[in-house]
Design a protein around this motif. Sequence first.
Motif, PDB file in Angstrom:
ATOM      1  N   UNK A 122       0.814  -1.221   0.000  1.00 58.96           N
ATOM      2  CA  UNK A 122       0.000   0.000   0.000  1.00 58.96           C
ATOM      3  C   UNK A 122       0.847   1.271   0.000  1.00 58.96           C
ATOM      4  N   UNK A 123       1.856   1.347   0.854  1.00 59.18           N
ATOM      5  CA  UNK A 123       2.638   2.574   0.983  1.00 59.18           C
ATOM      6  C   UNK A 123       3.267   3.031  -0.331  1.00 59.18           C
ATOM      7  N   UNK A 124       3.751   2.119  -1.207  1.00 57.11           N
ATOM      8  CA  UNK A 124       4.326   2.587  -2.469  1.00 57.11           C
ATOM      9  C   UNK A 124       3.338   3.339  -3.355  1.00 57.11           C
ATOM     10  N   UNK A 125       2.037   3.191  -3.092  1.00 54.58           N
ATOM     11  CA  UNK A 125       1.022   3.880  -3.883  1.00 54.58           C
ATOM     12  C   UNK A 125       0.565   5.179  -3.231  1.00 54.58           C
ATOM     13  N   UNK A 126       1.193   5.525  -2.099  1.00 51.61           N
ATOM     14  CA  UNK A 126       0.867   6.748  -1.377  1.00 51.61           C
ATOM     15  C   UNK A 126       2.124   7.598  -1.258  1.00 51.61           C
ATOM     16  N   UNK A 127       1.961   8.807  -0.716  1.00 49.51           N
ATOM     17  CA  UNK A 127       3.120   9.667  -0.449  1.00 49.51           C
ATOM     18  C   UNK A 127       3.693   9.276   0.909  1.00 49.51           C
ATOM     19  N   UNK A 128       4.248   8.071   0.988  1.00 48.28           N
ATOM     20  CA  UNK A 128       4.794   7.526   2.232  1.00 48.28           C
ATOM     21  C   UNK A 128       6.142   6.886   1.925  1.00 48.28           C
ATOM     22  N   UNK A 129       7.163   7.244   2.709  1.00 51.94           N
ATOM     23  CA  UNK A 129       8.493   6.688   2.537  1.00 51.94           C
ATOM     24  C   UNK A 129       8.937   6.001   3.823  1.00 51.94           C
TER      25      UNK A 129
ATOM     26  N   UNK B 177       8.002   8.469   6.718  1.00 49.07           N
ATOM     27  CA  UNK B 177       7.736   9.887   6.482  1.00 49.07           C
ATOM     28  C   UNK B 177       6.565   9.965   5.523  1.00 49.07           C
ATOM     29  N   UNK B 178       5.525  10.695   5.922  1.00 48.83           N
ATOM     30  CA  UNK B 178       4.293  10.736   5.137  1.00 48.83           C
ATOM     31  C   UNK B 178       3.867  12.179   4.902  1.00 48.83           C
ATOM     32  N   UNK B 179       3.249  12.409   3.754  1.00 51.24           N
ATOM     33  CA  UNK B 179       2.670  13.718   3.459  1.00 51.24           C
ATOM     34  C   UNK B 179       1.285  13.780   4.101  1.00 51.24           C
ATOM     35  N   UNK B 180       1.112  14.703   5.036  1.00 53.67           N
ATOM     36  CA  UNK B 180      -0.149  14.822   5.775  1.00 53.67           C
ATOM     37  C   UNK B 180      -0.630  16.261   5.739  1.00 53.67           C
ATOM     38  N   UNK B 181      -1.941  16.493   5.940  1.00 57.92           N
ATOM     39  CA  UNK B 181      -2.434  17.868   6.009  1.00 57.92           C
ATOM     40  C   UNK B 181      -1.719  18.642   7.106  1.00 57.92           C
ATOM     41  N   UNK B 182      -1.422  19.900   6.863  1.00 56.56           N
ATOM     42  CA  UNK B 182      -0.748  20.737   7.842  1.00 56.56           C
ATOM     43  C   UNK B 182      -1.631  20.901   9.081  1.00 56.56           C
ATOM     44  N   UNK B 183      -1.048  21.022  10.266  1.00 60.31           N
ATOM     45  CA  UNK B 183      -1.836  21.193  11.483  1.00 60.31           C
ATOM     46  C   UNK B 183      -2.630  22.488  11.470  1.00 60.31           C
ATOM     47  N   UNK B 184      -3.710  22.494  12.263  1.00 54.31           N
ATOM     48  CA  UNK B 184      -4.586  23.660  12.372  1.00 54.31           C
ATOM     49  C   UNK B 184      -5.261  24.004  11.061  1.00 54.31           C
ATOM     50  N   UNK B 185      -5.378  22.998  10.186  1.00 51.19           N
ATOM     51  CA  UNK B 185      -6.048  23.227   8.905  1.00 51.19           C
ATOM     52  C   UNK B 185      -7.563  23.163   9.096  1.00 51.19           C
ATOM     53  N   UNK B 186      -8.302  24.013   8.377  1.00 54.14           N
ATOM     54  CA  UNK B 186      -9.757  24.026   8.505  1.00 54.14           C
ATOM     55  C   UNK B 186     -10.415  22.903   7.732  1.00 54.14           C
ATOM     56  N   UNK B 187      -9.639  22.186   6.894  1.00 56.98           N
ATOM     57  CA  UNK B 187     -10.202  21.018   6.239  1.00 56.98           C
ATOM     58  C   UNK B 187     -10.507  19.977   7.295  1.00 56.98           C
ATOM     59  N   UNK B 188     -11.673  19.355   7.191  1.00 60.18           N
ATOM     60  CA  UNK B 188     -12.035  18.315   8.146  1.00 60.18           C
ATOM     61  C   UNK B 188     -11.085  17.145   7.949  1.00 60.18           C
TER      62      UNK B 188
END
Length: 217
Positions: A169-176, A198-209
């Motif tokens: 699964x991880x190779x298909x995501x932004x995960x190293x 190391x994963x690409x995640x939404x920045x903290x305090x983001x208003x996106x749910x």
Amino acid sequence: MIHARSKKQHLAVSLCLLASAAATAVQASEPRGDITAIWRVQQLEFDYRGHRTLYSCEALERKIASVLTAVGASSGLKVQLACRAGGLTNRAVAVITMAAPIEATPENVRAATTYSTEHLLVARLNKISLPTENDLGRFPAQWQTVALHKLRNIDGGDCELLRALSTQVFPQLAVRAENRLSCPLASSARMHPKFVVTALVPAPDESVVYARQSTAD
């Protein structure tokens, strides 16, 4: 593999998730993080074959969801397992429908809004409004180090599960992966082999749910 009779159902779920994620991101303020991202919706097939640890269907679903949420999956994550309810198993096939951050490059935006004839047909039948390149929502994201072996409901007995997710699964995501995961010969809940990504995640305090808790909690 995904059975043909349920393929359209799974596709409708993924298109609904795409429309929902895109609409939510549009409501966010201007990106404040180092990376501008979009939600990339994917439907992944995960074939788990373990040797040491037995799971109930429900426990396996929760653990998969917990790991994927930790590496950036949105709250719309769905894990559907084909295994015998009520029993214990170390073999199961899962269909994972998820939205995860990916850098909003022109190529990625174009790929996220390019739909097949089947996509368009299913969307029309289910009255789903699909986003275009212009209205696909963007949001701030950042690379984050995640110690998966320290997650609340992950223990040493889940080493094979983590290894399977990291290879399928991880190779298909932004995960190293930051280290090679070596599982001990003897399974023990008290042994926690280190596994950091190391994963690409939404920045903290983001208003996106964005739910950091497993959808099964």
